[in-house]
Design a protein around this motif. Sequence first.
Motif, PDB file in Angstrom:
ATOM      1  N   SER A   1      42.083  39.504  45.617  1.00 52.50           N
ATOM      2  CA  SER A   1      41.773  39.760  44.200  1.00 52.50           C
ATOM      3  C   SER A   1      41.712  38.462  43.411  1.00 52.50           C
ATOM      4  CB  SER A   1      42.815  40.700  43.588  1.00 52.50           C
ATOM      5  OG  SER A   1      44.076  40.069  43.457  1.00 52.50           O
ATOM      6  N   ASP A   2      42.593  37.525  43.737  1.00 47.40           N
ATOM      7  CA  ASP A   2      42.561  36.227  43.062  1.00 47.40           C
ATOM      8  C   ASP A   2      41.325  35.426  43.445  1.00 47.40           C
ATOM      9  OD1 ASP A   2      44.917  36.756  41.778  1.00 47.40           O
ATOM     10  OD2 ASP A   2      46.176  35.658  43.178  1.00 47.40           O
TER      11      ASP A   2
ATOM     12  N   LYS B   1      38.367  39.701  40.639  1.00 43.80           N
ATOM     13  CA  LYS B   1      38.149  41.081  40.209  1.00 43.80           C
ATOM     14  C   LYS B   1      39.473  41.842  40.279  1.00 43.80           C
ATOM     15  CE  LYS B   1      33.648  40.771  39.666  1.00 43.80           C
ATOM     16  NZ  LYS B   1      33.010  40.924  38.341  1.00 43.80           N
ATOM     17  N   ARG B   2      39.638  42.849  39.419  1.00 39.44           N
ATOM     18  CA  ARG B   2      40.861  43.654  39.390  1.00 39.44           C
ATOM     19  C   ARG B   2      40.575  45.138  39.593  1.00 39.44           C
ATOM     20  NH1 ARG B   2      43.576  39.039  39.963  1.00 39.44           N
ATOM     21  NH2 ARG B   2      43.942  37.861  38.047  1.00 39.44           N
ATOM     22  N   LYS B   3      39.628  45.685  38.828  1.00 39.37           N
ATOM     23  CA  LYS B   3      39.400  47.123  38.804  1.00 39.37           C
ATOM     24  C   LYS B   3      39.098  47.686  40.186  1.00 39.37           C
ATOM     25  CE  LYS B   3      36.397  50.661  36.777  1.00 39.37           C
ATOM     26  NZ  LYS B   3      35.384  50.961  35.748  1.00 39.37           N
TER      27      LYS B   3
ATOM     28  N   SER C   1      46.145  48.376  45.163  1.00 35.63           N
ATOM     29  CA  SER C   1      46.310  48.437  43.708  1.00 35.63           C
ATOM     30  C   SER C   1      47.571  47.739  43.217  1.00 35.63           C
ATOM     31  CB  SER C   1      46.346  49.900  43.250  1.00 35.63           C
ATOM     32  OG  SER C   1      47.498  50.558  43.753  1.00 35.63           O
TER      33      SER C   1
ATOM     34  N   VAL D   1      47.500  43.921  41.619  1.00 37.16           N
ATOM     35  CA  VAL D   1      46.630  43.696  40.458  1.00 37.16           C
ATOM     36  C   VAL D   1      46.937  44.595  39.268  1.00 37.16           C
ATOM     37  CG1 VAL D   1      44.759  42.944  41.958  1.00 37.16           C
ATOM     38  CG2 VAL D   1      44.864  45.333  41.243  1.00 37.16           C
ATOM     39  N   SER D   2      47.716  45.653  39.473  1.00 37.75           N
ATOM     40  CA  SER D   2      47.894  46.631  38.400  1.00 37.75           C
ATOM     41  C   SER D   2      48.510  46.009  37.151  1.00 37.75           C
ATOM     42  CB  SER D   2      48.746  47.805  38.887  1.00 37.75           C
ATOM     43  OG  SER D   2      50.000  47.357  39.364  1.00 37.75           O
TER      44      SER D   2
ATOM     45  N   LEU E   1      46.105  43.367  35.544  1.00 39.24           N
ATOM     46  CA  LEU E   1      44.966  43.948  34.854  1.00 39.24           C
ATOM     47  C   LEU E   1      45.351  44.461  33.476  1.00 39.24           C
ATOM     48  CD1 LEU E   1      42.256  46.090  36.495  1.00 39.24           C
ATOM     49  CD2 LEU E   1      43.158  46.755  34.285  1.00 39.24           C
TER      50      LEU E   1
ATOM     51  N   GLU F   1      46.091  41.418  31.213  1.00 39.67           N
ATOM     52  CA  GLU F   1      44.888  40.649  30.913  1.00 39.67           C
ATOM     53  C   GLU F   1      43.990  41.370  29.902  1.00 39.67           C
ATOM     54  OE1 GLU F   1      44.493  38.201  35.159  1.00 39.67           O
ATOM     55  OE2 GLU F   1      43.434  40.094  34.861  1.00 39.67           O
TER      56      GLU F   1
ATOM     57  N   GLU G   1      37.187  45.619  33.426  1.00 34.78           N
ATOM     58  CA  GLU G   1      37.615  44.322  33.927  1.00 34.78           C
ATOM     59  C   GLU G   1      38.164  43.491  32.765  1.00 34.78           C
ATOM     60  OE1 GLU G   1      38.025  42.985  36.757  1.00 34.78           O
ATOM     61  OE2 GLU G   1      37.027  44.389  38.107  1.00 34.78           O
TER      62      GLU G   1
ATOM     63  N   GLU H   1      42.024  35.675  32.443  1.00 36.59           N
ATOM     64  CA  GLU H   1      42.820  35.681  33.667  1.00 36.59           C
ATOM     65  C   GLU H   1      44.189  35.101  33.380  1.00 36.59           C
ATOM     66  OE1 GLU H   1      40.846  33.739  36.862  1.00 36.59           O
ATOM     67  OE2 GLU H   1      38.956  34.819  36.576  1.00 36.59           O
TER      68      GLU H   1
END
Length: 427
Positions: A60-61, A65-67, A107, A110-111, A114, A117, A185, A189
């Motif tokens: 993810s990093d 992207k996160r979603k 998930s 990143v939860s 996200l 952010e 998104e 960041e």
Amino acid sequence: MDNRWFIGYVFSNLAAGLTTPLIPLFIVFYLKSNVEYVGLVSALASLASVPALIFWGNLSDKIKKRKIFIVIGFVGSFLSLLLVLIVHTMPSYVFMLVLFQVLAMSSVPVSTLLILENSEKSAWPKVMGKFNSYSAIGTVIGLGVGVLILTFFKNEGHQLIPYLYVIAAWFYLIAGIISIIVLKEPKSEISRGKIGYLFALHVIERVRYFPTHLVHIPGKENKIKIPDHLKLYLFTTMILMMGFQLFFIPYPVFVIKKMNANENDIYIMFLLNSLFSAATFIPAGRYINYIGSNRMLVISTSIRVALFLVTGVLSFFVFDTVGYLLFFIIMYGVFGAIWSFIGISEITSISNMATSLIRGKVIGYYNSLNGVGQIMGAALSGFVAYDISYSFDFILSAIIVLSGLLIILYAKPPDIQYSKKIVKSHS
């Protein structure tokens, strides 16, 4: 940020709550196996989550992207849990759980990022407070749903157990659909290392002990060394978690085998544990302000040691009576209440002993070492309970936790008041 996303997270935690007691129930009732496999399967499933967490977090990093990872986690959980309909052997059950863990962990890293952010920095504590509250509420509701299903369909017998996984799968799908529709998104960041203090603590002690949140992944980006006294404290938390896991993994099977508990009894037991833990969370944070984090950890851990020993001694004289069953169910709830004081004490001390430059790194190692302790305790618990006895397992867990307590007393970490940042982010 659209708060409807939090409703999606309620559904995912509802699913997680519904599946929390299922490993011992599925193995003992449906597969007709024993506590040895309960410990082994729990350890294998937890172990599978460790490389998955690192993989998904780094990916993810890398792609920024996160979603998509939230969607993969929720929809992947839905698809993997549906495999329970063709599970009839231990290897196939392990495969399903490992696949579930690998996909569900998408998930986790990143939860938190996200959500933050997509929020103003000044609103972070309030946003995380809502996030934690929704997580706890979802878990409790999920366990309550399990109790209701087992009550209304009690005549279905043990064949109902796989369908609890199926129902949980559909809740994950609902969470996935909500995230697809609502979630956006982030526009900015955030470095994981800068927000470790915001989400290091679980309101509810996960008896299943699968990781649910990971903010910071330890790496080589920070060259500043962790002080020796802090390393010792982190190592001690691993010992404590190992002892806790050693006790809790066989406990439901003990209640089933020795007191003839049924599926509903076990769900009620887990529900009380979660309710008591959530109910004491805020009071625990306030009480630490009066006596300090180290003293609170010593007191709460000592109480657990005493109760572990009491359980171990009583297990020699257990009879299949309603009174004994009620006692051990309520005892399980009491352990949940004690967790609030232990969890807050640990993270308060760690967050304050670490400087701002290494706090994220330290929180990452705290999570990692807790995971190691969880896996070690789970792997050992089944063998000890099955090959020796439940009584020995409970007493051994008390001895291990006591050893960690003695290290804390020897090291004498500072008594620190509960951080206002943590209070706000969890209230």
